[in-house]
Every structure is written in structure tokens, then in C-alpha cells.
Write a protein that holds these residues in place. Sequence first.
Motif, mmCIF file in Angstrom:
data_model
loop_
_atom_site.group_PDB
_atom_site.id
_atom_site.type_symbol
_atom_site.label_atom_id
_atom_site.label_comp_id
_atom_site.label_asym_id
_atom_site.label_seq_id
_atom_site.Cartn_x
_atom_site.Cartn_y
_atom_site.Cartn_z
ATOM 1 N N GLU A 56 0.839 -1.200 0.000
ATOM 2 C CA GLU A 56 0.000 0.000 0.000
ATOM 3 C C GLU A 56 0.877 1.254 0.000
ATOM 4 O OE1 GLU A 56 -2.256 0.784 3.630
ATOM 5 O OE2 GLU A 56 -3.932 1.450 2.404
ATOM 6 N N LYS A 57 1.921 1.211 0.830
ATOM 7 C CA LYS A 57 2.829 2.367 0.883
ATOM 8 C C LYS A 57 3.472 2.602 -0.483
ATOM 9 C CE LYS A 57 4.083 1.879 5.740
ATOM 10 N NZ LYS A 57 5.141 1.465 6.665
ATOM 11 N N ASP A 58 3.841 1.525 -1.174
ATOM 12 C CA ASP A 58 4.470 1.671 -2.494
ATOM 13 C C ASP A 58 3.508 2.300 -3.509
ATOM 14 O OD1 ASP A 58 6.990 0.787 -1.809
ATOM 15 O OD2 ASP A 58 6.546 -1.316 -2.213
ATOM 16 N N PHE A 59 2.245 1.895 -3.453
ATOM 17 C CA PHE A 59 1.259 2.525 -4.344
ATOM 18 C C PHE A 59 1.185 4.031 -4.077
ATOM 19 C CE2 PHE A 59 -0.960 -1.635 -5.176
ATOM 20 C CZ PHE A 59 -1.029 -1.508 -6.554
ATOM 21 N N TRP A 60 1.156 4.372 -2.783
ATOM 22 C CA TRP A 60 1.008 5.797 -2.430
ATOM 23 C C TRP A 60 2.259 6.597 -2.756
ATOM 24 C CZ3 TRP A 60 -3.334 8.251 -1.941
ATOM 25 C CH2 TRP A 60 -4.495 7.521 -1.613
ATOM 26 N N ALA A 64 -8.328 5.065 -13.855
ATOM 27 C CA ALA A 64 -7.079 5.304 -13.122
ATOM 28 C C ALA A 64 -6.223 4.054 -13.208
ATOM 29 C CB ALA A 64 -7.362 5.654 -11.674
ATOM 30 N N VAL A 65 -4.914 4.275 -13.252
ATOM 31 C CA VAL A 65 -3.983 3.136 -13.354
ATOM 32 C C VAL A 65 -2.947 3.167 -12.222
ATOM 33 C CG1 VAL A 65 -4.229 2.731 -15.815
ATOM 34 C CG2 VAL A 65 -2.616 4.454 -15.039
ATOM 35 N N PRO A 66 -3.386 3.017 -10.972
ATOM 36 C CA PRO A 66 -2.403 2.982 -9.887
ATOM 37 C C PRO A 66 -1.405 1.846 -10.137
ATOM 38 C CG PRO A 66 -4.519 2.075 -9.141
ATOM 39 C CD PRO A 66 -4.748 2.693 -10.487
ATOM 40 N N HIS A 67 -0.131 2.096 -9.859
ATOM 41 C CA HIS A 67 0.863 1.054 -10.145
ATOM 42 C C HIS A 67 2.110 1.264 -9.308
ATOM 43 C CE1 HIS A 67 1.687 4.417 -12.958
ATOM 44 N NE2 HIS A 67 2.958 4.168 -12.644
ATOM 45 N N CYS A 68 2.905 0.244 -9.192
ATOM 46 C CA CYS A 68 4.199 0.398 -8.524
ATOM 47 C C CYS A 68 5.101 -0.777 -8.868
ATOM 48 C CB CYS A 68 4.033 0.488 -7.008
ATOM 49 S SG CYS A 68 3.176 -0.898 -6.273
ATOM 50 N N LYS A 69 6.377 -0.486 -8.711
ATOM 51 C CA LYS A 69 7.391 -1.523 -8.819
ATOM 52 C C LYS A 69 7.781 -1.801 -7.378
ATOM 53 C CE LYS A 69 11.290 -2.613 -11.696
ATOM 54 N NZ LYS A 69 12.405 -2.178 -12.508
ATOM 55 N N THR A 70 7.639 -3.034 -6.907
ATOM 56 C CA THR A 70 7.721 -3.250 -5.462
ATOM 57 C C THR A 70 8.352 -4.593 -5.117
ATOM 58 O OG1 THR A 70 6.354 -3.573 -3.495
ATOM 59 C CG2 THR A 70 5.309 -4.055 -5.585
ATOM 60 N N SER A 71 8.971 -4.620 -3.943
ATOM 61 C CA SER A 71 9.534 -5.890 -3.475
ATOM 62 C C SER A 71 8.491 -6.667 -2.683
ATOM 63 C CB SER A 71 10.748 -5.624 -2.591
ATOM 64 O OG SER A 71 10.367 -4.811 -1.505
ATOM 65 N N PRO A 85 8.354 8.178 -13.957
ATOM 66 C CA PRO A 85 9.077 7.751 -12.744
ATOM 67 C C PRO A 85 9.203 6.233 -12.554
ATOM 68 C CG PRO A 85 7.599 9.556 -12.237
ATOM 69 C CD PRO A 85 7.310 9.156 -13.650
ATOM 70 N N THR A 86 8.128 5.475 -12.718
ATOM 71 C CA THR A 86 8.269 4.034 -12.503
ATOM 72 C C THR A 86 8.463 3.276 -13.812
ATOM 73 O OG1 THR A 86 5.874 3.982 -12.344
ATOM 74 C CG2 THR A 86 7.080 3.750 -10.292
ATOM 75 N N GLY A 87 8.181 3.930 -14.913
ATOM 76 C CA GLY A 87 8.410 3.292 -16.211
ATOM 77 C C GLY A 87 7.483 2.124 -16.485
ATOM 78 N N ILE A 88 6.327 2.140 -15.843
ATOM 79 C CA ILE A 88 5.401 1.029 -16.037
ATOM 80 C C ILE A 88 4.244 1.435 -16.949
ATOM 81 C CG2 ILE A 88 3.715 -0.465 -14.884
ATOM 82 C CD1 ILE A 88 5.549 -0.377 -12.421
ATOM 83 N N MET A 113 -1.518 -2.034 -11.546
ATOM 84 C CA MET A 113 -0.412 -2.886 -12.015
ATOM 85 C C MET A 113 0.681 -2.944 -10.960
ATOM 86 S SD MET A 113 -0.051 -1.462 -15.894
ATOM 87 C CE MET A 113 -0.950 0.059 -15.991
ATOM 88 N N THR A 114 1.105 -4.150 -10.611
ATOM 89 C CA THR A 114 2.249 -4.287 -9.708
ATOM 90 C C THR A 114 3.311 -5.138 -10.393
ATOM 91 O OG1 THR A 114 1.068 -6.107 -8.679
ATOM 92 C CG2 THR A 114 1.065 -4.039 -7.494
ATOM 93 N N ILE A 115 4.526 -4.612 -10.354
ATOM 94 C CA ILE A 115 5.650 -5.337 -10.953
ATOM 95 C C ILE A 115 6.647 -5.658 -9.863
ATOM 96 C CG2 ILE A 115 7.626 -5.110 -12.509
ATOM 97 C CD1 ILE A 115 5.991 -3.664 -14.419
ATOM 98 N N LYS A 116 7.103 -6.875 -9.853
ATOM 99 C CA LYS A 116 8.089 -7.302 -8.873
ATOM 100 C C LYS A 116 9.400 -6.568 -9.156
ATOM 101 C CE LYS A 116 9.844 -11.615 -7.196
ATOM 102 N NZ LYS A 116 9.966 -11.085 -5.842
ATOM 103 N N ASP A 117 9.988 -6.003 -8.104
ATOM 104 C CA ASP A 117 11.123 -5.100 -8.347
ATOM 105 C C ASP A 117 12.391 -5.805 -8.842
ATOM 106 O OD1 ASP A 117 11.882 -6.320 -6.051
ATOM 107 O OD2 ASP A 117 12.578 -4.482 -5.066
#
Lengths: 846, 99
Positions: free
Chosen positions: A736-740, A755-762, B10-13, A794-798
Amino acid sequence: MISSSDKFEYRFTCPLPNGLHARPANLLEQVVSGFGCNVVLENLSNNRVANAHSVLSLVGADVKEGDECILRLDGPDSEAAYKVLVKFIINELPSCDEKLPEVVCAAGDVYIPPVLQAAQAEYYLGTSVVAGLARGRVVHVQALALPDNLSSQLADEPQKEIELVGQAFAQLENEIALRLTSPLLTRMEKDILTAQQAIATDKEFRQKVVSLIAEQAISAGVAVMQAYEHFCDILRSARSELIKERVYDLQDISAQLLIHLYGSQPQAKVVLTAPSVCVADNITPSQFMSLDKSMVSAIVLAHGSSTSHTVILARSCGIPTLVGVKEACSCLKSGQDVIIDANNGLLIHKVNDKVERYFRSEQAMRAAREEYYSAFVDKDAQTIDGLPMLVSANIARAEEVAIAVAKGADSIGLFRTEMLFMDRDKAPAVEQQFEQYHEAVKAAGGRPVTIRTFDIGGDKNVSYLNLASEENPFLGYRGVRIYQQFNDMFRDQLTAILRASAYGPVKIMIPMVTCFEEVLWVRQTLDQVKLTLDNDHVAYDRNIRLGINVEVPAVGFIIPQLAGIIDFISLGTNDLTQYFTAVDRGNKQVSSLYQSEHPGFLKFIKYIVEQAHKSNLIVSMCGEMAGQLANLPILLGTGIDDLSVSIPSVLPIKAAVSGASASECSLLLDELVGLKSAIDVKERVVAFNNRPSDKSAVDVALVDLKADCVNKPEVIRHVCNMLAGDNRTGDAVELEKDFWRREAVYSTGLGFGIAVPHCKTSSVNCNSICVLKLKQAVEWESIDNMPVDVIIAMTIKDVEQAGNLHMKIFSRLARHIMHEKFRESLRTIESAQEIVEFLHEKLEIN
Amino acid sequence: MKFIAVTACPTGIAHTYMAAENLEKTAKELGHTIKVETQGAMGIENELSAEDISGADALILAADIMIENGERFDNIPKIEVPVQLALKDPKSIFAKKPC
């Protein structure tokens, strides 16, 4: 050593990480109490002097780790006392304490979930010491206050007052002793009552009360109060929180003494009639024990810390607890509806609709998690490639069997019986033992119960056996090694176990086996006991299985030779690691060398399992290693048959086994045994555990076409919960923190209601795409300033490398979103399955 | 006109690719030619060659971060915009005067 005839001195540095607090002081006092000589402890760092015959006095010396101290002995038996004390301080004191429990979330280090921020929740901050989420009505528990109307009472007959107070002490002592015999006590409650007993029987405390009466002719009650104040002053000025907290135990004991003296309760007993959040400045341990735990939703204390006895008890009951909530007593009304978010250190004192939604959705999440685990309760665990794995529970008391079974245990892999033999004057009779084993077998309902015969000696001593203290107890006289001397006791235990075996499957396990002859002797003894039972026409299981606990490395190399006289082996990895690496893990200077992940050790257990399987022996593991989720791939790699773990670990291990591949784990283990060091092994296992899962990025579990969210924070939380629910993240909060963090750069609202919330996250184990259609559009600070009702998260494994083909789907998705036709199709499709098929086609996912 | 572009977010996604798609789409509508290099989580894709650069009239740089190998574009007129503008109002980008 300095000595003259009967005076001795011994200088030492305090080795205890938490200082000389109640428990170690209690042990020291017990050693000293065996002798009549005066023993004084002087703390050279603060010049405090303590009577070593008194726990309170010892604690009051405020000895911290590293403090230089001197013990001075003076009196007739001081030479003998000196020898025993020195031995105690060198051999036992350093390892007699445990690590302090950790704080879940400290005040000042708070994360207010965005959903709660958006809900404009009104809250107080506290330090979370037992995690969890709870709701209930506020019940103020009055502090166990000592009466203040005793101050002017002078005694006409001081001698009578001394008698009275003597009786009160005796009654209190009896009462605590009686409570300690209750079979319903948990281990934790027992430890804490024992600590209270030490204060109730403290010589200095009692002496202080008596001398106050004698010198000042005051009443017994006033004397108790003054003695209490006297010791409180000493404890309060201590540098250690752990020692300061003993004030509450002293308060508890003093109040109980007054009850015995004057017969009136200082305050009414708290009766809880509905789920309650118990609020107090501080709750004493005896108050806590008297509460109806089924009605306690949470505990909130204005004071107290993670190590107070009440908090330790709350932790053992799993009751969410906040401490250090300054406003607790003054600002909360009785009966007020409050929510305790002890995952985030919050007491929410005003529950509005949105807070209510948060509470419900968190509860639903927890229920979903429990349901996910509950699917494994009656299911046999099996890897995806078909390797079955039994997951069993370790227990120490028969009552735990029912809990273990309810929590999914396939069997009882280790029933430690030492506890039946400890804290008593003599060994338990056959009948007493039989009751315990019989109860366990009955409760197991046909699941095998592996009973380990008593493992006494080493760190587990039993006074009535009069075992001599040893230089090196872990390498000494313990486990099976003492059975020939205590043959009757061993036969009694075998008799009790055999009798219980008539009621359900039982296995016998022998601890601390080193060589063939020991096992042969046990086998013969077992046969003799069977013969006696035959002669007495007592029923038992003739084919009862006999096995050994593999703790001594040497025995690991004679498994084929033992195969003819045993049926199974169980790896006791705690001792096995200790002996294999030659490390006492209680010794801080070498404990880093205690490495269950040492490549040599892994090679060893792999070898043992292979040898055992060649000899058709079942192999289980009952040490701590068995319950460590991170190490599960190693154990699956060995092909072991059964993991016996603590009860709370059973279902998580079963679930993890069901998602693992035995063949992959086997290849991993082959690689691990060739690595250089435990560090390399751990790194490789972490990488293995974090390897991208081969789950598809798109799944019906990640589609919600009727998402009930009223604002952006709820949407993001919902996405995180969906990913958690499908086991794609183990840490929804970090996710959640990574999305924010990404939203903070600029909003991911694209316009067109999307909306396309997303993050690259571990925090995820695989790449994922979630699709949500919202029941109502929510504000998202979109570039066209319009609310959104379609979410593509979208979530991508870092660890994904640039150029990885898996990631191509994200850029395809991003490009498609720019086309109206694609967006319209997404909006018109009405089933999750069709969304998945549509995305599969468009994103070219095979 | 002949455009080249680089997109990077920034995240390139997401935005890198959405901006690229929108620039391509809009250029077509307006009758321009364009080649868009993306610098995202996938690394550099559709990389602009020296010939692409020398043959172009202008570079659209829709980036919120420092781009890789920016020195390639030292001698070409540029239109620098935030990535979001390529989503919000791509036509306005093509109307800007390169400098």
C-alpha cells in the motif's frame, strides 16, 4: 577471591542483557537461600548494596549489563556458599534470561492507513505491544489503589499488629501456593505467579513491615503501605524499565496483603458483560487474571511497557494491547464504542461510517485469511508435484492436543513429558502419567501421538533426582543416559505410555541417544514392561512403534544399524545443531556460529534422511527449524516425511507445502550443500523464496466488477487486499505504501474515468494486473478532473530485469488503454472470466 | 513534419508507454511522422538511431526523469513537456514551437 577464615568476596561483571531483574534475581536468591551466611551484593557502578537473601533488595540494586559487582559472604557456611555461588554465576547466570519481547509498533513511529486518514478518524496514539484489531465498549478498570485513609492509625499493641501481619503474609503465601497448583494455569501465568510469590515471601519486605510496626508503633496496614513506598522508591529510581515495572507487582502484593488484613476489597471486582476494551492507568497481573478473558477485546494502558507482567499475559492470550495511551483514563467515557487498531498503534475513539467500513473490511480480510488456512485443517499437505508431507504439532501438556487437532495437526509429533516431572517432590505415579497420556490419545482421535520419554538433566533439572551439578551439563548426564540409574521411573513411564496405547496409536521416542547399546537396552526394557503387562492382563498396543530423537551427531551415522530395533527417527534440530556446530547458543559470544543453515549441517541432515529411507524408517523433524517457513524448501528438499512444529505454525506450513515443488526444492538442496557458508545458504534460500512465481498476471481473483469503495484510499486498500487474498503479497501494508509513493509523484488518474495505480515493489511475488469496476465513481485528481470508476492496477516485482518478456504485457496494456475501443470493451464486459479472457487476448498472454 | 520523441516516467510502467502511444496516434491524426523511443522499466525500446535523429525536424521530450543518452539530442530543436501533457492534450505538443 579474597578471604579470611569465614569471609569471602567474589567480583563479577553482570552478563545479563536485561540486567538483574526479577527472574534472575529470583534464581540468585534461591541459590543463596540454601545457606545461612550473610550474602551482600554491592553494585560498584552506583554503590547500591543489596541483601542477596531478598529478591526485592537484589532487584533494587539496579544491576545492568556490564555493571561491576561484588558479592560479600560472611558467616559460618560462607565457604560452601561461595563455591556454589561462583559456579552459579559462571555457569548459569549468563544463560538464565531470555530476549525481551518486541514492540509491534512504537508511538512516534506510526503509519496511519490512508483509509483512516480519509475517514477523518479521531484517534489517540499508543505503543502497540500485542498486535491485532478489536472493537468494544470502554470499561475503566480502577487501579489497584492502596487506601489512603490508613495514614493516621497508630497501634495500641504493636505486638498484635506484628502477629496480624504475619498471618496476612502466611495467608497470601498459601493463597498463591494454592493458585499455583491449579491445572488450568498456563505456563506464563505460572511464571508470573511464581515471580509474585517471590515478592510475597521476600525476607527484606517482611522484615521492613515488622520493624516499622515495632519502631513506630503503627498499624499493620500503615506499615505495609510504608514498606511498599520504601521499596517503590528504590525500584522507581532504577535505570531499567524492567526493574521499574516491578512496582506494579509490589503494588499487587501490597493490596492483597491489605485485603487479608482488613478483609475488604480495595475496589470492586470488574464484571464484564459484553466485548470490552479494558482501560486503565495500569492493570496488575492479578487483576488481569481475574478478568473474564472471553469478554476482553483489547487492553489499553496509559502506562506500562512491553515487558510488564500484564502485557506478557495479554500476549499469551492474544489480546490486542496498547500501552502509553496518555489520554486513556481521562478522555474516554465508560461504555464508549472504540476500535483498537493495535497493528498501527491507534485507539480510534470516534467511530464514524468510514471507520466502520475500515474495521469491517479488515475483519473480512482476517476472516478470509483464516478461511484460507482452514481449508488445510482436514486436508493432507502435499507438494504440487505430489510429495505428501505430514505436519504435526509439538506439545507439552495433554490439553494442547485438542487445540493442535483443531489447528490442523496431522498428529502429535512430539509430546514433551518433562513438565510432568518438574516442580514436584517426587516422580509422578503411573496412574497420574497414564491420565495425561490417555487424555492426549483420546483427544488426538486416532492421530498418532509420539510421546518422548523424560529428557531430564542438562538445563532441565529435577530436584528429587539429586543429580550432581556438572561442569558441562549439555554434554553430560541427561536423557536416556540417566535411565539405567532411574530404571523404576523409566519403567513407570513406559507402563503408563503402553497402557495409553490401548486407546489409540502411540509412539515412543527416546531422547539423547548416542549409541546402539542404549537403544537395545530400551528395547529390552520395553519388552520386559510389556511382559509384565501381559501377566497382569493389561491391554496395550503390541506393535507400539519405538523411535529415537536424533540429537547427538554420532547416532546420525549408525541409522542402518539401528533400523532393526527402531521404527522411526525424529531430528531434534535444536540440540543437533548445538552439538554439530559445538556452540552453546545461549552464549552471546559464539551464538552467531549456531547455524542450522550451515552447508555441512544441511549435508548431514540430507544424509540422515537418505540413510533412514534406505532402511525403511520414517523420518520426522521436531526442532525449531521445522517450523521456519523460510527454511521449508530445504526440508522439502531432503524428502523428510513429517514436520512437527508449534501449534500456530501448523497451518501456515501446510499451506506453504501445498504451494511448493519438491523436485525444485531437491535441486535447491543439492546446490545448497555445495555452498561456502550459512550466509550464502540463507541468501540463496531467500532468492529461491522470492523467485518470481509463475502465476499469471491476470486472474479472476484479481477482478472485482462490483467493488464497493467510496474513495481513492479504499480503492488502493482493496487492491492490496485482493493481492494479499491471492497470496501475491505477504505484506499488504508495505505494498500500500508503495502505491502511495507513486501516487505522490502525480496522480495516476488518466481521464476517461480510468485510473492506473501502479508500482514496482519488493512486496509482491509476481507481476499482477487487477481490474476493478466501482459501484460509484470516486475522486482521483485525474488530468480531466473527472471521477473514475474503472481501475487498472499494475504491480511489478522489483527484481524484474529490463527487457524481461514478462513485462511486455504491461507496456502493451498501457498502450491499449490509450484506445477508446479497448476502454469501451473493458466497460461493457460483465463477467470476471470474460475480462480475464479479453486481457489474455489483448496482452498476448499465453 | 518529421518528429522523434522520447518518453520516460518515474516508474516506467504505465505513463511512458501511454504517452508513446498517444504521441504516435496524434501524429498520425495530424499528418506528421514520428518515431518514439520509450525509456521505461523495460529499458530503452525502439531506440532512436543517429540517422533517425539527423533526419528529424524536432524532438519531443516527454519525460519526468533524466533520460539516458540525452547527449544524442544536443543539436536538434526540442519540445520539452511533462509526460502527463502527452495524455492530457497531445495536440498542443505538436503546436508548440521547438527551441
